[in-house]
Design a protein around this motif. Structure first.
Motif, PDB file in Angstrom:
ATOM      1  N   UNK A   1       0.840  -1.206   0.000  1.00  0.00           N
ATOM      2  CA  UNK A   1       0.000   0.000   0.000  1.00  0.00           C
ATOM      3  C   UNK A   1       0.873   1.253   0.000  1.00  0.00           C
ATOM      4  N   UNK A   2       1.913   1.244   0.833  1.00  0.00           N
ATOM      5  CA  UNK A   2       2.803   2.411   0.909  1.00  0.00           C
ATOM      6  C   UNK A   2       3.544   2.614  -0.410  1.00  0.00           C
ATOM      7  N   UNK A   3       4.078   1.499  -0.958  1.00  0.00           N
ATOM      8  CA  UNK A   3       4.882   1.586  -2.185  1.00  0.00           C
ATOM      9  C   UNK A   3       4.063   2.181  -3.327  1.00  0.00           C
ATOM     10  N   UNK A   4       2.834   1.673  -3.503  1.00  0.00           N
ATOM     11  CA  UNK A   4       2.023   2.159  -4.628  1.00  0.00           C
ATOM     12  C   UNK A   4       1.616   3.612  -4.396  1.00  0.00           C
ATOM     13  N   UNK A   5       1.347   3.960  -3.133  1.00  0.00           N
ATOM     14  CA  UNK A   5       0.983   5.343  -2.811  1.00  0.00           C
ATOM     15  C   UNK A   5       2.127   6.286  -3.196  1.00  0.00           C
ATOM     16  N   UNK A   6       3.340   5.849  -2.815  1.00  0.00           N
ATOM     17  CA  UNK A   6       4.520   6.671  -3.149  1.00  0.00           C
ATOM     18  C   UNK A   6       4.675   6.764  -4.667  1.00  0.00           C
ATOM     19  N   UNK A   7       4.512   5.617  -5.348  1.00  0.00           N
ATOM     20  CA  UNK A   7       4.681   5.593  -6.799  1.00  0.00           C
ATOM     21  C   UNK A   7       3.683   6.539  -7.476  1.00  0.00           C
ATOM     22  N   UNK A   8       2.433   6.471  -7.025  1.00  0.00           N
ATOM     23  CA  UNK A   8       1.393   7.295  -7.648  1.00  0.00           C
ATOM     24  C   UNK A   8       1.669   8.785  -7.425  1.00  0.00           C
TER      25      UNK A   8
END
Lengths: 219, 348
Positions: free
Chosen positions: A34-41
């Motif tokens: 969840x954190x990784x995708x949030x950062x990516x987005x």
């Protein structure tokens, strides 16, 4: 003479701890995902995203080791002979969800897809729904090992979240394919949406199986 | 004299061997599901069956002896042989036979041949116990099932700990079941030899003294153990995989329920305790372990929603109540005739 040694109880305790740790891995993977995708987005593939991505890879690797250890000990010490096959199947399918999380994160890492601004919120929502489904699946699975009476509650939650994730992903796909973007771009976005939604789907499949095994285990 | 005695006793020992081979299925599920090794199960079974026979075998034996006072060794030999042959025949016909029913039939056959009257009060006590055996098995299984259900609803136990506890519980219940089998069924194997056996007291180390009756029970117990060790493996596998295809926990319920049934029909201590509490008592009578197990499995099926009521099995049990003693009595009567008139033996 007797094959009930004290070592069996210590082995049982160690195995119990391994099963708990194995479940922890899914929670860890889900939070990092969840954190990784949030950062990516928000910021694209930066160092912070890469740190989370590597962390997920490590979690997946550790989960594999734990899975092998659980499987070997269940057979090696002849534990729960009547339920062993069911537990092994559950452990295998549980691990598949962790693998899927790792696979989708790696897709972000390797392909660096361009997510248009208008879809970022939907992507975030889909990621949260899938992670939520995986976490509730984890709770249901823990209950299977300790407290059968709550398996149904968590399972129902997984079904409901998976349904929401289906609706969300379909809506996203409809919007993407209704837009005037390049087909290649549309297909790449679809691949990502399908990948994320697949996490919730696999959680649902796991729950289907878990409920059957729960009926079998119930006295 | 010793050789003649051993020859006559051989039919009882054979009956004991077949009892050990066929009725010692307490550890069936534990062995079939590989929770317990056969060797371990056989050792525990053998020790417990001998202990049960020697310590508490006299209660049911007294009842059986009061049905027919067999004072001739040759007569006792033929009674045990007739019971053994009838049992083997019934097993071949797939009827859930009881050695108790066979031995009672044979004793009645001997009574007829010897012109003695059969005590109908004792006979009715014995027959009522045959019916009560499977019924009590079912009732105890239902009670134990609900006890387990309540326990595990409130006691949140990890699947692995539950597994370890189940193993220990299965071993304890199996051991108790074998002890009760020894206490109850030794009467079938050795009961008819008690009045005529020329045995004396046996002094063992630690100041243990066995009466002549207990020495006989020790021999019978050893015969049952030999049956367990040499031939019960196949029966255990069959029962574990077919008739009693139960989870280890449910197997515990069945094994314990049948053990309690055998125990309440054999323990003089329990009877004395019930008398001192002014409670009704049960006759001390040898009952069928297999039929008690079938009763328990049916009770378990009822407790789990009534799917386990197999009328054909129940029918077979009731048929065996009638067929087994009659057949055994006839076989015994005819054999005694030959033994007396052809082999010139004193049979009563």
């Amino acid at each position: 003479m007797f094959h009930i040694h004290l070592s069996l109880f210590s082995k049982t305790k160690a195995l119990e701890a391994d099963i708990d740790k194995f479940h922890d891995k899914l929670i860890d993977a889900s939070i990092s995902f969840t954190k990784a995708v949030k950062i990516y987005l928000k910021e694209g593939r930066n160092a912070d995203f890469e740190k989370h991505s590597k962390q997920i890879k490590l979690i997946e690797h550790n989960a594999d080791e734990l899975r092998r250890s659980i499987e070997n000990n269940l057979y090696g010490y002849n534990l729960i002979p009547d339920l062993r096959a069911d537990v092994l199947e559950l452990v295998e399918n549980f691990d598949k969800v962790i693998n899927k999380i790792d696979e989708v994160t790696y897709m972000f890492y390797a392909e660096c897809p361009q997510i248009p601004d208008e879809y970022r919120e939907s992507f975030n929502e889909l990621v949260h729904l899938s992670a939520d489904a995986a976490e509730n699946m984890c709770k249901a699975s823990r209950s299977f090992f300790r407290d059968l009476s709550t398996v149904r509650d968590y399972s129902q939650k997984v079904y409901s979240i998976e349904h929401e994730s289906d609706l969300c992903s379909r809506k996203m796909l409809e919007n993407i394919f209704a837009s005037d973007r390049q087909l290649a771009e549309k297909l790449q976005l679809r691949q990502f949406i399908d990948g994320i939604a697949e996490i919730a789907d696999q959680a649902e499949d796991f729950i289907d199986q878990l409920l059957i095994f729960t009926i079998k285990r119930d006295i | 004299m010793a050789l003649t005695f051993l020859f006559y006793l051989s039919s009882g020992l054979f009956l004991g061997w077949s009892l050990g081979a066929s009725e010692a299925s307490n550890f069936g599920t534990a062995v079939a599901t590989k929770m317990l090794k056969f060797r371990t199960a056989a050792i525990i079974s053998s020790v417990c069956v001998i202990l049960g026979a020697v310590i508490e075998g006299s209660g049911a034996t007294k009842t059986l002896d009061s049905l027919g006072d067999i004072t001739s060794l040759a007569g006792a030999f033929m009674i045990a042989l007739s019971a053994a042959l009838t049992t083997a025949w019934m097993v071949k016909l797939s009827i859930p036979v009881s050695t108790s029913q066979a031995i009672v039939g044979a004793i009645i056959g001997w009574n007829f041949f010897a012109g003695r009257t059969t005590d109908l009060t004792i006979l009715s006590e014995i027959i009522s116990a045959w019916f009560l055996g499977p019924i009590f098995g079912g009732i105890f299984a239902i009670l134990l099932y609900y006890l387990l259900k309540i326990t595990f609803t409130h006691w949140k136990l990890h699947i692995l700990r539950k597994d370890s506890l189940t193993r220990i519980a299965l071993i304890l219940a199996g051991a108790f079941g074998m002890y009760a089998l020894g206490a109850n069924n030794i009467a079938n194997v050795m009961g008819v030899f008690v009045p005529s056996a020329p045995l004396h007291q046996l002094k063992l180390p630690l100041g243990i003294v066995l009466s002549h009756e207990q020495v006989l029970f020790l021999l019978g117990g050893i015969a049952i153990s030999v049956g367990i060790c040499t031939y019960s493996h196949k029966v255990i596998e069959t029962i574990g995989n077919t008739i009693m295809k139960l989870s280890p926990l449910m197997a515990w319920v069945v094994v314990l329920a049948h053990g309690i049934v055998l125990y309440i029909f054999s323990s003089t201590e329990l009877r004395d305790l019930l008398i001192s509490w002014h409670l009704p008592t049960l006759p001390l009578v040898p009952v069928s372990a297999t039929q008690a197990i079938i009763g328990s499995v049916i009770g378990l099926g009822l407790a789990k929603g009534g799917r386990g009521l197999n009328w054909s099995v129940i029918g077979k049990i009731v048929i065996s109540f009638v067929i087994t003693p009659i057949t055994s009595a006839l076989v015994c009567y005819i054999s005694l005739f030959f033994l007396q008139n052809v082999f010139q033996q004193v049979v009563y």
